[in-house]
Design an enzyme around this catalytic site. Sequence first.
Site, short mmCIF file in Angstrom:
data_model
loop_
_atom_site.label_atom_id
_atom_site.label_comp_id
_atom_site.label_asym_id
_atom_site.label_seq_id
_atom_site.Cartn_x
_atom_site.Cartn_y
_atom_site.Cartn_z
N ARG A 1 38.04 36.79 33.06
CA ARG A 1 37.90 35.34 32.94
C ARG A 1 37.10 34.83 34.13
O ARG A 1 37.49 35.06 35.28
CB ARG A 1 39.32 34.75 32.94
CG ARG A 1 39.38 33.32 32.63
CD ARG A 1 40.81 32.89 32.53
NE ARG A 1 41.45 32.75 33.84
CZ ARG A 1 42.49 31.97 34.06
NH1 ARG A 1 43.03 31.30 33.08
NH2 ARG A 1 43.02 31.88 35.26
N THR B 1 34.52 28.77 35.29
CA THR B 1 34.48 28.15 33.95
C THR B 1 35.72 28.47 33.12
O THR B 1 35.98 27.83 32.11
CB THR B 1 33.25 28.66 33.17
OG1 THR B 1 33.43 30.08 32.93
CG2 THR B 1 31.96 28.46 33.95
N ASP C 1 48.44 36.36 39.74
CA ASP C 1 47.33 37.08 39.12
C ASP C 1 47.80 38.49 38.73
O ASP C 1 48.04 39.34 39.60
CB ASP C 1 46.15 37.16 40.10
CG ASP C 1 44.91 37.72 39.42
OD1 ASP C 1 44.98 38.85 38.88
OD2 ASP C 1 43.88 37.03 39.41
N ASP D 1 45.62 41.59 39.94
CA ASP D 1 45.70 41.81 41.39
C ASP D 1 47.07 42.37 41.79
O ASP D 1 47.16 43.26 42.64
CB ASP D 1 45.45 40.50 42.15
CG ASP D 1 43.97 40.14 42.17
OD1 ASP D 1 43.14 41.03 41.88
OD2 ASP D 1 43.65 38.98 42.48
C1 PRP Z 1 43.77 37.74 33.29
C2 PRP Z 1 44.77 38.22 32.27
C3 PRP Z 1 44.12 37.84 30.98
C4 PRP Z 1 43.42 36.55 31.34
C5 PRP Z 1 44.21 35.41 30.80
O1 PRP Z 1 42.71 38.62 33.42
O2 PRP Z 1 45.05 39.59 32.38
O3 PRP Z 1 43.20 38.79 30.48
O4 PRP Z 1 43.36 36.49 32.76
O5 PRP Z 1 43.55 34.21 30.97
P1 PRP Z 1 42.99 33.36 29.74
O6 PRP Z 1 44.07 33.33 28.70
O7 PRP Z 1 42.76 32.01 30.36
O8 PRP Z 1 41.73 34.00 29.26
P2 PRP Z 1 41.58 38.43 34.56
O9 PRP Z 1 40.46 37.58 34.05
O10 PRP Z 1 42.23 37.96 35.83
O11 PRP Z 1 40.99 39.88 34.72
P3 PRP Z 1 41.65 41.17 35.38
O12 PRP Z 1 42.79 41.58 34.48
O13 PRP Z 1 40.53 42.15 35.35
O14 PRP Z 1 42.11 40.84 36.76
N1 URA Z 2 45.53 35.32 34.56
C1 URA Z 2 46.54 35.75 35.36
O1 URA Z 2 46.53 36.92 35.79
N2 URA Z 2 47.51 34.89 35.66
C2 URA Z 2 47.55 33.63 35.19
O2 URA Z 2 48.50 32.90 35.50
C3 URA Z 2 46.49 33.19 34.38
C4 URA Z 2 45.49 34.06 34.07
#
Ligand code: PRP
Ligand code: URA
Length: 209
Positions: A104, A108, A200, A203
């Site tokens: 994400r 944006t 997160d 992370d």
């Molecule tokens: C996080 C999570 C989802 C997304 C959710 O991933 O694991 O995939 O955010 O957010 P949304 O419903 O608003 O799209 P992230 O983008 O942090 O990527 P990562 O798992 O690689 O850290």
């Molecule tokens: N992605 C995450 O990992 N945590 C949140 O709370 C939202 C998006």
Amino acid sequence: MGKVHIFDHPLIQHKLSFIRDRRTGTKEFRELMNEVAMLMAYEITRDLPLEEIVVETPVAPARTRVLSGRKIGLIPILRAGLGMVDGMLKILPTAKVGHMGVYRDPETLQPVEYYVKLPSDIAERELIVLDPMLATGGSASHSIAVLKNRGARSIKLMVLIAAPEGIARLQADHPDVDLYVAAVDERLNEHGYIVPGLGDAGDRLFGTK
Ligand code: PRP
Ligand code: URA
């Protein structure tokens, strides 16, 4: 409209509390996420169809039942969805696993696709998309659209924590997809994070940041 199934099993709720806790370190976070995924796998497979067979026990023939119908495909959304795969495979050891690389954009909040590798027979499988977080719903909605474009016909979404905004987005974009979730939280904050959520997920799972 897709249904929302909330898994309120006491073991799932207990473990989710410690996943949320900011003091929980990477090792324990990882273990707990896989344990919750394993328990959710047990729940999400409750409606799998069975067929009757006869097996010879050492004593006599037994009329018994085995799984029938389509095989399972697991689709983790990278990265955080990876944290649920091993737990799911404990219950569903023969499932095939496809990877959906989507992150994400932090400004944006739109999904950015960077990698897709799927089993060739997804049209013949019951797919379970895995991601711990459903926030705006953009990542899940995009991933499900990719699966449908490549022929998927049966998709469930399994997440640990969902925001109401993400549920609304899923139901609007994919009314044929049911959601399986351990908790529905209050809202999103101004950065698109789920409140109270768990922070997160990627992370915390991989010890980055
Ligand atoms: C996080 C999570 C989802 C997304 C959710 O991933 O694991 O995939 O955010 O957010 P949304 O419903 O608003 O799209 P992230 O983008 O942090 O990527 P990562 O798992 O690689 O850290
Ligand atoms: N992605 C995450 O990992 N945590 C949140 O709370 C939202 C998006």
